[in-house]
Motif scaffolding. Structure first.
Motif, PDB file in Angstrom:
ATOM      1  N   PHE A   1       1.780   3.129  -3.153  1.00 51.50           N
ATOM      2  CA  PHE A   1       1.112   4.373  -4.251  1.00 51.50           C
ATOM      3  C   PHE A   1       1.216   5.597  -3.699  1.00 51.50           C
ATOM      4  O   PHE A   1       0.373   6.057  -4.062  1.00 51.50           O
ATOM      5  CB  PHE A   1      -0.417   3.795  -4.137  1.00 51.50           C
ATOM      6  CG  PHE A   1      -0.431   2.124  -4.125  1.00 51.50           C
ATOM      7  CD1 PHE A   1      -0.484   1.589  -6.095  1.00 51.50           C
ATOM      8  CD2 PHE A   1      -1.009   0.762  -3.652  1.00 51.50           C
ATOM      9  CE1 PHE A   1      -0.519   0.866  -6.652  1.00 51.50           C
ATOM     10  CE2 PHE A   1      -0.993  -0.628  -4.134  1.00 51.50           C
ATOM     11  CZ  PHE A   1      -1.006  -0.587  -6.183  1.00 51.50           C
TER      12      PHE A   1
ATOM     13  N   LEU B   1      22.180   9.406  12.995  1.00 46.20           N
ATOM     14  CA  LEU B   1      20.480   8.818  12.278  1.00 46.20           C
ATOM     15  C   LEU B   1      19.342   8.080  13.056  1.00 46.20           C
ATOM     16  O   LEU B   1      18.510   8.200  12.281  1.00 46.20           O
ATOM     17  CB  LEU B   1      21.761   7.936  11.606  1.00 46.20           C
ATOM     18  CG  LEU B   1      20.737   6.957  10.640  1.00 46.20           C
ATOM     19  CD1 LEU B   1      20.902   7.998   9.191  1.00 46.20           C
ATOM     20  CD2 LEU B   1      21.048   6.186  10.038  1.00 46.20           C
TER      21      LEU B   1
ATOM     22  N   THR C   1      11.533  11.489  13.201  1.00 43.27           N
ATOM     23  CA  THR C   1      10.749  11.126  11.955  1.00 43.27           C
ATOM     24  C   THR C   1       9.965  10.347  12.161  1.00 43.27           C
ATOM     25  O   THR C   1       8.527  10.304  11.953  1.00 43.27           O
ATOM     26  CB  THR C   1      11.281  11.006  10.604  1.00 43.27           C
ATOM     27  OG1 THR C   1      12.916  11.483  11.049  1.00 43.27           O
ATOM     28  CG2 THR C   1      10.893  12.057   9.269  1.00 43.27           C
ATOM     29  N   VAL C   2       9.978   9.459  12.064  1.00 44.74           N
ATOM     30  CA  VAL C   2       8.842   7.793  12.188  1.00 44.74           C
ATOM     31  C   VAL C   2       7.557   8.722  13.718  1.00 44.74           C
ATOM     32  O   VAL C   2       5.961   8.509  13.183  1.00 44.74           O
ATOM     33  CB  VAL C   2       9.925   6.751  13.117  1.00 44.74           C
ATOM     34  CG1 VAL C   2       8.016   5.695  13.332  1.00 44.74           C
ATOM     35  CG2 VAL C   2      10.335   6.228  12.067  1.00 44.74           C
TER      36      VAL C   2
ATOM     37  N   LEU D   1      15.670   9.466  12.380  1.00 44.12           N
ATOM     38  CA  LEU D   1      15.127   8.663  11.741  1.00 44.12           C
ATOM     39  C   LEU D   1      14.363   8.437  12.981  1.00 44.12           C
ATOM     40  O   LEU D   1      12.777   8.647  12.712  1.00 44.12           O
ATOM     41  CB  LEU D   1      15.739   7.756  11.436  1.00 44.12           C
ATOM     42  CG  LEU D   1      16.222   7.411  10.132  1.00 44.12           C
ATOM     43  CD1 LEU D   1      16.735   6.399   9.726  1.00 44.12           C
ATOM     44  CD2 LEU D   1      15.500   8.247   9.242  1.00 44.12           C
TER      45      LEU D   1
ATOM     46  N   ARG E   1      -3.783   3.010  -1.705  1.00 47.66           N
ATOM     47  CA  ARG E   1      -3.255   3.700  -0.794  1.00 47.66           C
ATOM     48  C   ARG E   1      -3.511   3.077   0.805  1.00 47.66           C
ATOM     49  O   ARG E   1      -3.206   2.577   1.617  1.00 47.66           O
ATOM     50  CB  ARG E   1      -2.397   4.877  -0.773  1.00 47.66           C
ATOM     51  CG  ARG E   1      -2.170   5.826   0.667  1.00 47.66           C
ATOM     52  CD  ARG E   1      -0.679   5.498   0.934  1.00 47.66           C
ATOM     53  NE  ARG E   1      -0.403   5.670   1.634  1.00 47.66           N
ATOM     54  CZ  ARG E   1      -0.651   5.294   3.607  1.00 47.66           C
ATOM     55  NH1 ARG E   1      -0.856   3.432   3.683  1.00 47.66           N
ATOM     56  NH2 ARG E   1      -0.028   5.832   4.585  1.00 47.66           N
ATOM     57  N   ARG E   2      -4.574   3.660   0.896  1.00 49.47           N
ATOM     58  CA  ARG E   2      -5.019   3.677   2.271  1.00 49.47           C
ATOM     59  C   ARG E   2      -6.705   2.675   2.653  1.00 49.47           C
ATOM     60  O   ARG E   2      -6.347   2.068   3.671  1.00 49.47           O
ATOM     61  CB  ARG E   2      -6.310   4.935   2.683  1.00 49.47           C
ATOM     62  CG  ARG E   2      -5.358   6.292   2.507  1.00 49.47           C
ATOM     63  CD  ARG E   2      -4.802   6.069   3.852  1.00 49.47           C
ATOM     64  NE  ARG E   2      -3.913   8.035   3.415  1.00 49.47           N
ATOM     65  CZ  ARG E   2      -3.213   8.046   4.641  1.00 49.47           C
ATOM     66  NH1 ARG E   2      -3.631   7.381   5.797  1.00 49.47           N
ATOM     67  NH2 ARG E   2      -3.137   9.293   4.228  1.00 49.47           N
TER      68      ARG E   2
ATOM     69  N   VAL F   1       5.528  11.052  12.109  1.00 49.64           N
ATOM     70  CA  VAL F   1       4.914  10.576  11.044  1.00 49.64           C
ATOM     71  C   VAL F   1       3.178   9.814  12.097  1.00 49.64           C
ATOM     72  O   VAL F   1       2.523  10.029  10.888  1.00 49.64           O
ATOM     73  CB  VAL F   1       5.911   9.404   9.637  1.00 49.64           C
ATOM     74  CG1 VAL F   1       4.702   9.141   9.096  1.00 49.64           C
ATOM     75  CG2 VAL F   1       6.608  10.419   9.333  1.00 49.64           C
ATOM     76  N   ASN F   2       4.503   9.047  13.044  1.00 47.10           N
ATOM     77  CA  ASN F   2       3.008   7.987  13.976  1.00 47.10           C
ATOM     78  C   ASN F   2       2.093   9.137  14.234  1.00 47.10           C
ATOM     79  O   ASN F   2       1.121   8.731  13.848  1.00 47.10           O
ATOM     80  CB  ASN F   2       3.696   7.268  14.480  1.00 47.10           C
ATOM     81  CG  ASN F   2       3.938   6.255  14.167  1.00 47.10           C
ATOM     82  OD1 ASN F   2       3.480   5.975  12.902  1.00 47.10           O
ATOM     83  ND2 ASN F   2       4.895   5.239  14.537  1.00 47.10           N
TER      84      ASN F   2
ATOM     85  N   LYS G   1      27.783   8.131  14.902  1.00 48.37           N
ATOM     86  CA  LYS G   1      26.760   8.924  12.836  1.00 48.37           C
ATOM     87  C   LYS G   1      25.508   7.417  13.491  1.00 48.37           C
ATOM     88  O   LYS G   1      25.371   8.294  13.144  1.00 48.37           O
ATOM     89  CB  LYS G   1      27.542   8.198  12.523  1.00 48.37           C
ATOM     90  CG  LYS G   1      27.905   9.657  11.461  1.00 48.37           C
ATOM     91  CD  LYS G   1      28.592   9.683   9.540  1.00 48.37           C
ATOM     92  CE  LYS G   1      29.930   9.249  10.442  1.00 48.37           C
ATOM     93  NZ  LYS G   1      30.695   8.939   8.650  1.00 48.37           N
TER      94      LYS G   1
ATOM     95  N   LYS H   1       0.847  -0.760  -0.308  1.00 51.00           N
ATOM     96  CA  LYS H   1       0.081   0.399  -0.304  1.00 51.00           C
ATOM     97  C   LYS H   1       0.531   1.602   0.425  1.00 51.00           C
ATOM     98  O   LYS H   1       0.542   1.880  -0.554  1.00 51.00           O
ATOM     99  CB  LYS H   1      -0.734   0.009   1.458  1.00 51.00           C
ATOM    100  CG  LYS H   1      -2.293  -0.967   1.022  1.00 51.00           C
ATOM    101  CD  LYS H   1      -3.019  -0.978   2.156  1.00 51.00           C
ATOM    102  CE  LYS H   1      -4.698  -2.555   2.428  1.00 51.00           C
ATOM    103  NZ  LYS H   1      -5.292  -1.655   1.448  1.00 51.00           N
TER     104      LYS H   1
END
Lengths: 315, 238
Positions: free
Chosen positions: A274, B6, B13-14, B10, B98-99, B17-18, B2, A271
């Motif tokens: 996409f 990272l 960022t995760v 990361l 996508r969803r 987004v969550n 390093k 998914k």
């Protein structure tokens, strides 16, 4: 002089056919598990043929890769069919390869005199993974991009020379359009050529030592007065027809998936892929395709990246 | 060192987004049927009226249904990446792939009043979404029946309709609005993969052919192998 004679005196097609099919003897007790070798060749052929057509419409740039695939899916007549056949084909290839590998392990087909047959098979599996991985990056979706980044970082974990190697492969300091174009070249030219050469060697090794069988008895040890193994059966027509039955059965399942559930609810086409690649947004979870999942799990299970990569490779 | 940096970057960022994608409810099943051309077309018309101002459908350029509904390339908005404070409305051609249809169907119906949020409305499926509620006029205004802080504990155990109530009635009844949204989701599902109609039609022929081929090949194979089996049993009898 007949046409056949004219040809065969210059190019021995008939002799080749006789030697490798009509007079090539395979054990008559080969069972279900022995279908997967020929099915793997079928899958590889499907991939090559569908891939050639995809190549006619795919544009390998960061800006156009994603769009060109959607264009193919909607506006190229039967473009969707070729794309889904290629995507389902990739997963099917691994299903077949894993069955093939399981058979070899189960019946001890790696033992003397088939050691090189086994080793060339292992190399083929690794090549198939490299081919699948580079292909996975080409749609340039979110998961394509981030999967590329994860694998590139594994190269980067090699002590001392890791970073230069990583930069050499990705062609840039980060995964970028240059990487996409390199992977494109690997996926459509380099790896398929090596893969086909390895398949050829694998078959040469097979035809030299002959197939193993579930009982593990060498048919060449028990020959009749005519020099033909008593428990052997000519490959053609007996096994060609049997393999064709298996191919038809396989294609029934294959086309059922292609036509009715080509993404397998996110298993064959994820998914997350996409969404066009975005280097600034990390997906909540980066995970590889199902066929690479066990190796990725090993990598993730070890906190140290280098040790994890070593554990993964040895796995 | 390093690696540590990272990981922190990361990891950060995760989490980010969550945070923007947090959902509190179980999605409803969208009763869509993309074979029903009338509802797909109705959905396309609704989409043009309600969504096309902000959202493009850039991959739907020549299909018959979008053309009939007036969803044509020249009407599609184009945003640069800095528009809307760096959050331009996304293209929706692939949103269902996508969803999932269920996600979109639930998302579109679960906006509620939240004075603390920049758009005035928040959403149970996508907490703190930047999308303004486009349905205030037709659905009405919904309010949250539990304190905002309780939502964290509910996570996925309830449906949106158990947590929201209608404060002011819109132009449509609840049922009419559900149908309206469902038509729209039906169009989006069709747009995500327009090949599906053709695919399923051709599929039965291809599979039918393969089944016949399988039966013929199997019969042929059995007849070839009869010789081998006969010889085998003759030799073992001796």
């Amino acid at each position: 002089m007949s046409f056949n004679q004219w040809i065969n005196s210059r190019l021995p097609i008939s002799d080749f056919f006789d030697q490798h099919l009509r007079q090539y003897y395979a054990p008559k007790n080969l069972n279900f598990w022995y279908f997967f070798g020929s099915l793997a060749i079928l899958c590889l052929s499907i991939q090559i043929i569908s891939g050639i057509w995809l190549l006619m419409y795919y544009e390998p740039t960061a800006k156009t890769a994603f769009d060109s695939i959607e264009f193919m899916m909607r506006e190229v007549p039967y473009g969707w069919l070729l794309r889904y056949v290629h995507a389902v084909g990739a997963s099917s290839f691994f299903v077949i390869l894993y069955f093939h590998l399981y058979r070899a392990l189960m019946y001890g087909s790696y033992q003397r005199p088939r050691e090189l047959l086994w080793l060339s098979g292992v190399l083929l599996l690794i090549l198939a993974m490299a081919e699948a991985y580079t292909g996975y990056v080409l749609p340039w979706g979110q998961m394509s991009y981030w999967a590329a980044k994860v694998i590139m970082n594994i190269f980067g974990a090699i002590p001392f020379i890791g970073e230069p190697i990583m930069h050499l492969i990705q062609g840039d300091y980060v995964v970028s359009e240059v990487t996409l174009q390199r992977f494109f070249a690997f996926h459509v030219v380099a790896f398929p050529m090596i893969l086909l050469a390895m398949v050829f060697l694998h078959l040469v090794a097979l035809h030299t030592v002959g197939s193993n069988n579930p009982d593990g008895i060498e048919i060449k040890d028990n020959k009749g007065a005519d020099g033909i193994p008593k428990d052997g059966v000519p490959f053609h027509p007996y096994f060609t027809i049997k393999d064709l039955v298996a191919a038809a059965a396989f294609l029934i399942i294959f086309f059922t998936i292609v036509f009715y559930n080509p993404t397998m609810d996110g298993l064959f086409l994820e998914k997350e892929n996409f969404i066009p690649a975005n280097p600034l947004v990390t997906p909540p979870e980066i995970k590889p395709s199902w066929y690479l999942a066990p190796y990725y799990a090993i990598l993730r299970a070890v906190p140290n990246q280098l040790l994890g990569a070593l554990a993964m490779i040895s796995g | 060192m390093k690696g540590l940096i990272l990981t922190v970057i990361l990891g950060g960022t995760v989490t980010y987004v969550n945070a923007i994608e947090q959902s509190f409810v179980k999605p409803d099943k969208a009763p869509i049927d993309i074979k029903d051309r009338a509802t797909v077309l109705r959905g396309a018309v609704h989409f043009k009226a309600q969504c096309l101002t902000c959202h493009s459908m850039k991959y739907m350029r020549f299909d018959e249904i979008s053309q009939e509904a007036g969803i044509v390339p020249k009407l599609m908005p184009v945003w640069d990446e800095f528009a809307w404070g760096g959050n331009p409305p996304p293209d929706l051609s692939l949103v269902v792939k996508r969803r999932s249809a269920d996600w979109v169907y639930t998302f579109l119906r679960s906006f509620y009043l939240d004075a603390g949020h920049s758009t005035g409305f928040n959403n149970l499926v996508w907490h703190n979404t930047k999308m303004p509620n486009p349905f205030v006029g037709i659905q009405g205004q919904q309010v949250l029946m539990v304190p905002l802080s309780d939502l964290q504990h509910i996570r996925g155990e309830k449906r949106w309709s158990e947590l929201l109530e209608l404060e002011t009635q819109g132009a449509m009844t609840g049922e009419q609005f559900d149908d309206y949204v469902n038509d729209m989701v039906n169009y989006l599902a069709y747009a995500s993969d327009p090949s599906s109609l053709e695919r399923e039609k051709i599929g039965s022929w291809v599979i039918g052919y393969m089944v016949v081929l399988f039966i013929v090949l199997l019969a042929l194979s059995l007849s070839y192998w009869d010789d081998i089996k006969r010889k085998h049993y003759q030799s073992s009898d001796k």
